[in-house]
Design an enzyme around this catalytic site. Structure first.
Site, PDB file in Angstrom:
ATOM      1  N   ARG A 149       0.800  -1.232   0.000  1.00  0.00           N
ATOM      2  CA  ARG A 149       0.000   0.000   0.000  1.00  0.00           C
ATOM      3  C   ARG A 149       0.825   1.271   0.000  1.00  0.00           C
ATOM      4  O   ARG A 149       0.283   2.356   0.192  1.00  0.00           O
ATOM      5  CB  ARG A 149      -0.992  -0.029   1.162  1.00  0.00           C
ATOM      6  CG  ARG A 149      -2.003  -1.139   0.991  1.00  0.00           C
ATOM      7  CD  ARG A 149      -3.128  -1.159   2.003  1.00  0.00           C
ATOM      8  NE  ARG A 149      -3.871  -2.391   1.806  1.00  0.00           N
ATOM      9  CZ  ARG A 149      -3.590  -3.542   2.395  1.00  0.00           C
ATOM     10  NH1 ARG A 149      -2.618  -3.602   3.283  1.00  0.00           N
ATOM     11  NH2 ARG A 149      -4.277  -4.627   2.120  1.00  0.00           N
ATOM     12  N   THR A 194       1.900  -5.744   4.261  1.00  0.00           N
ATOM     13  CA  THR A 194       1.314  -5.187   3.043  1.00  0.00           C
ATOM     14  C   THR A 194       0.999  -3.701   3.206  1.00  0.00           C
ATOM     15  O   THR A 194       0.740  -3.015   2.221  1.00  0.00           O
ATOM     16  CB  THR A 194       0.012  -5.917   2.660  1.00  0.00           C
ATOM     17  OG1 THR A 194      -0.914  -5.838   3.755  1.00  0.00           O
ATOM     18  CG2 THR A 194       0.281  -7.384   2.333  1.00  0.00           C
ATOM     19  N   GLU A 212      -4.956 -14.758   9.913  1.00  0.00           N
ATOM     20  CA  GLU A 212      -5.609 -16.003   9.503  1.00  0.00           C
ATOM     21  C   GLU A 212      -4.670 -17.203   9.560  1.00  0.00           C
ATOM     22  O   GLU A 212      -5.115 -18.341   9.651  1.00  0.00           O
ATOM     23  CB  GLU A 212      -6.165 -15.851   8.081  1.00  0.00           C
ATOM     24  CG  GLU A 212      -7.430 -15.042   7.982  1.00  0.00           C
ATOM     25  CD  GLU A 212      -7.177 -13.544   8.046  1.00  0.00           C
ATOM     26  OE1 GLU A 212      -8.136 -12.785   8.177  1.00  0.00           O
ATOM     27  OE2 GLU A 212      -6.013 -13.130   7.956  1.00  0.00           O
ATOM     28  N   ASP A 334     -14.567 -11.745  11.124  1.00  0.00           N
ATOM     29  CA  ASP A 334     -13.514 -11.013  10.431  1.00  0.00           C
ATOM     30  C   ASP A 334     -13.909  -9.556  10.231  1.00  0.00           C
ATOM     31  O   ASP A 334     -13.614  -8.945   9.212  1.00  0.00           O
ATOM     32  CB  ASP A 334     -13.174 -11.665   9.085  1.00  0.00           C
ATOM     33  CG  ASP A 334     -11.966 -11.021   8.397  1.00  0.00           C
ATOM     34  OD1 ASP A 334     -11.140 -10.403   9.091  1.00  0.00           O
ATOM     35  OD2 ASP A 334     -11.861 -11.118   7.166  1.00  0.00           O
ATOM     36  N   LYS A 361     -15.311  -2.879   8.858  1.00  0.00           N
ATOM     37  CA  LYS A 361     -16.029  -3.915   8.126  1.00  0.00           C
ATOM     38  C   LYS A 361     -17.423  -4.191   8.673  1.00  0.00           C
ATOM     39  O   LYS A 361     -18.298  -4.648   7.945  1.00  0.00           O
ATOM     40  CB  LYS A 361     -15.230  -5.220   8.150  1.00  0.00           C
ATOM     41  CG  LYS A 361     -14.048  -5.276   7.193  1.00  0.00           C
ATOM     42  CD  LYS A 361     -13.456  -6.672   7.226  1.00  0.00           C
ATOM     43  CE  LYS A 361     -12.265  -6.816   6.296  1.00  0.00           C
ATOM     44  NZ  LYS A 361     -11.716  -8.187   6.332  1.00  0.00           N
ATOM     45  N   ALA A 578      -7.488  -9.773  -2.656  1.00  0.00           N
ATOM     46  CA  ALA A 578      -8.230 -10.907  -2.109  1.00  0.00           C
ATOM     47  C   ALA A 578      -9.446 -11.292  -2.939  1.00  0.00           C
ATOM     48  O   ALA A 578      -9.695 -12.478  -3.198  1.00  0.00           O
ATOM     49  CB  ALA A 578      -8.651 -10.585  -0.676  1.00  0.00           C
TER      50      ALA A 578
END
EC number: 1.1.2.-
Length: 724
Positions: A149, A194, A212, A334, A361, A578
């Site tokens: 990023r 990332t 994960e 998640d 989220k 993803a």
């Protein structure tokens, strides 16, 4: 809006004169060092960023991460004249998620596998390129493609987090490495990077990914000059048999139960979002999801499990805990809180409040007092079913037990939860325009099936992050079923009023994973889309004012800058990540191919968009005859979706970023075991020799042959139907 700086204003000196003096000082510094010392950025310069709006010196342009530009030469009256100024082709056609940094006419950005590029911001000419030679065999340990990023810059250095877990400093003038540190706490765990670093008070701050795959989350500060570790803040407790390391872990340890989370790591990785308030001297971090997602398997189904899915305020001087707000206590879906965190001053109930805003989220938009962590308001931005609201007295979501609490169901039924694991809003940055008072959110509308399982398999590398967490039966194999599911996974651009907690206007999209947003003082809002466009809207009303093709999906947040009196707008373009890998079947709806590139526009630009050259364009469906059994297919499907789907798509339907295994050549079918055991390191495929036995590889192969023959029949049927 006033942005505080680190200066002390002298008594009796008018504020206007003081600000002018600061601006002149900053401008003088920039002019003095730009020629011989590129990236001459420090805290004073970032804090006074509005005094030199032509630069984009930090990830969100300013420490408050609003992604708002005061530039007005490109505005709602002339944006229709925007044309392509220059393009630059990145080396690897995978997901592109970077926000470029632009300082004194030089653009610093990244591509897949953490490769860093320094470009002339006027022309796109390459000044230097730095390849950290990330260990590509570990790409399978990164949940969401080999993305990066972006970088941070500070006092002549460029800082990049490398996918394999290193943090490196590069000389901004020469492109040569200055120092490198391994940020991993355990080299045997799947710890990756990332996200983009941030630099605060001479400290380079970086978090890690890997929840994960079984890691314990943390964020670390390193000395910008030497790379020496300054402090580290863990986000979840360690071994309960040992005493807590500090006050934060003492608080957190009381919210976890049992010890199963120790082997799985607990999760809580800080893989993206940060912001900083210089006046309060507080660093705000967004904390991610659990390992595992199932609360019964990690914490006996009890406890808030701090600091999962939380916003945490930290003292950047020493890494000490100050306050936290947990958006999703005991997270089971998640619902990470790693989405973009923005700071602003808003007038609420007649009083100016220093606030923090996030839309994570879980579907809610939060307005929080950034000094104390007090919740001021919360409202869902899209339809949700896991909660009915947020209790303003406790700050906790009101969870719908029947709709969402799958881990307590004695019959272990799968529950359809909205939003699903990519949330109502993921990492794609939102922006805030203080002139319109609106926050612009790239939103998702999606759901997913969650189901309790009997036991968590042992932690292993390369294990599909979704296989153990989500009911993968949600993704049908038949085309009609996929089309019906795709209709329920859509996106929208929302202009959200944070005071009224309601949408002012919306733009619907056909799919999720559209790009981050940029707003400007020219009454403009820029966004790239998953279906391959770059668009400018009027910031006040959402009217489309300009649009051009990008020849690929666009996920990253755009930036704008000015050089030699000319304003530019840059989009980092490149489909991947993803959604396009794991949910390949649904991502195909976007209709784009990977094509990693930098696209920069200006008024009157006349450059041509290069033609797309797709790597897998000549692949054909020519499988061997299927000779397997139903039992082999069932076992092969489970193995494929447990080891291969994160890259090659669930049920062997690729989104096109990585090879579709249904289109393997005859030669590769013959060498299947050798490929699986040997890996293809340059493409990021590891060896699975320690993960799969030869007979298991054959089961996977039989499943792929079956899926290839299915595809061949589908194509023949479609051809016949078209002929009629």
């Amino acid at each position: 809006m006033n942005r505080p700086g680190p200066y002390l204003r002298l008594p009796g000196v008018p504020t206007s004169l003081f600000i002018t003096a600061v601006a002149l000082s900053v401008a003088f510094t920039a002019q003095s060092y730009a020629a011989d010392k590129p990236a001459a950025v420090d805290g004073a310069r970032i804090s006074a960023a509005d005094q030199e709006p032509g630069n984009w010196m930090s990830h969100g342009r300013t420490y408050d991460e609003q992604r708002f530009s005061p530039l007005t030469k490109i505005n709602d009256s002339n944006v229709a004249g925007l044309g392509l100024a220059w393009t630059y082709k990145l080396d690897i056609d995978r997901g592109v998620e970077a926000t470029p940094i632009v300082v004194d006419g030089v653009m610093y950005t990244t591509g897949p596998f953490s490769v860093v590029y320094a470009l002339d911001a006027r022309s796109g000419k390459l000044l230097w390129k730095y390849d950290p030679h990330s260990d590509r065999s570990r790409a399978g340990e990164a949940c969401c493609d080999a993305v990066n990023r972006g970088v941070a810059v500070w006092e002549g250095k460029v800082f990049v987090g490398v996918l394999d877990g290193r943090l490196e400093a590069i000389d901004a003038k020469t492109g040569e490495r200055v120092w490198s540190v391994d940020t991993r706490t355990d080299p045997n765990r799947s710890i990756t990077i990332t996200g983009a670093p941030r630099v605060v008070k001479g400290k380079v701050i970086i978090g890690n990914g890997g929840a994960e795959y079984g890691v314990r989350g943390y964020i670390t500060a390193y000395d910008a000059n030497t790379g020496k570790q300054d402090w580290r803040f863990f986000t979840v407790p360690g071994d309960p048999k040992l005493p807590p390391e500090n006050k934060a872990m003492e608080i957190a340890s009381k919210t976890w139960f049992g010890d199963k989370f120790v082997e799985q790591g607990g999760g809580g990785t800080v893989w993206d979002s940060m912001s900083y308030d210089p006046k309060l001297n507080l660093l705000y971090i967004g904390v991610g999801n659990a390992s595992s997602w199932n609360p019964r398997l990690r914490s006996e189904g009890k406890g808030d499990n701090l600091f999962l899915s939380s916003i945490v305020a930290i003292n950047p001087d020493n890494g000490e805990y100050v306050w936290h707000y947990q958006t999703t206590p005991g997270d089971a879906w998640d619902f990470t809180a790693t989405a973009h965190i923005m700071l602003a001053d808003l007038k609420i109930d007649g009083k100016m409040r220093q606030v923090l805003m996030q839309s994570p989220k879980n579907g809610f938009f939060y307005v929080i007092d950034r000094k104390t962590g007090e919740l001021l308001s919360a409202k869902n931005i899209v339809p949700i079913n896991w909660a009915t609201g947020v209790d303003m007295k406790t700050g906790r979501p009101i969870v719908d037990e029947k709709a969402a609490v799958y881990w307590r169901d004695p019959e272990k039924k799968a529950l359809l939860v909205q939003p699903g694991f990519w949330g109502a809003h993921d990492w794609q940055p939102m922006s805030y325009n203080p002139q319109t008072g609106l926050v612009y959110i790239p939103a998702h509308i999606m759901s997913a099936l969650y189901q309790d399982v009997e036991g968590q398999p042992p932690r292993k590398k390369f294990k599909s992050m979704y296989q153990l967490q989500v009911n993968t039966g949600m993704m049908p194999e038949d085309p009609d079923g996929l089309r019906k599911l795709a209709d329920t996974w859509t996106g929208k651009l929302i202009a959200w009023d944070p005071l009224k907690q309601e949408a002012r206007w919306e733009v619907p999209y056909s799919t999720i994973f559209n790009g981050g947003t940029l707003s400007t003082a020219g009454n403009l809002l820029f966004e790239g889309t998953a279906d391959g466009r770059v668009v400018a809207y009027s910031a006040d009303k959402g009217k489309v004012l300009w649009e051009q093709p990008a020849n690929t999906g666009v996920m990253a947040g755009p930036v704008t800058y000015e050089v030699d009196g000319e304003q530019y707008v840059t989009f980092m373009a490149g489909w991947g990540g993803a959604f396009s890998t794991f949910a390949g079947a649904l991502s195909l709806r976007a209709g784009v191919k990977p094509n990693a590139q930098v696209l920069t526009y200006k008024l009157g630009g006349t450059a041509k968009l290069p033609d797309l050259k797709y790597k897998y364009a000549d692949r054909k469906v020519d499988p061997p005859a299927f000779t397997g059994t139903t039992e082999q297919v069932d076992k092969g499907r489970a193995l494929f979706n447990g080891h291969c789907d994160t890259c090659h798509g669930i049920n062997a339907i690729s989104g096109g970023v990585l090879p579709d295994l249904r289109m393997l050549s005859k030669e590769n079918h013959q060498m299947f075991l050798g490929i699986v055991y040997g890996g293809r390191v340059n493409d990021g495929m590891p060896s699975f020799a320690e993960e799969l036995k030869p007979d298991e590889v054959e089961l996977v192969h039989q499943y792929i042959i079956k899926r290839a023959n299915d595809l061949k029949k589908e194509m023949a049927s479609a051809k016949t139907a078209a002929a009629k």
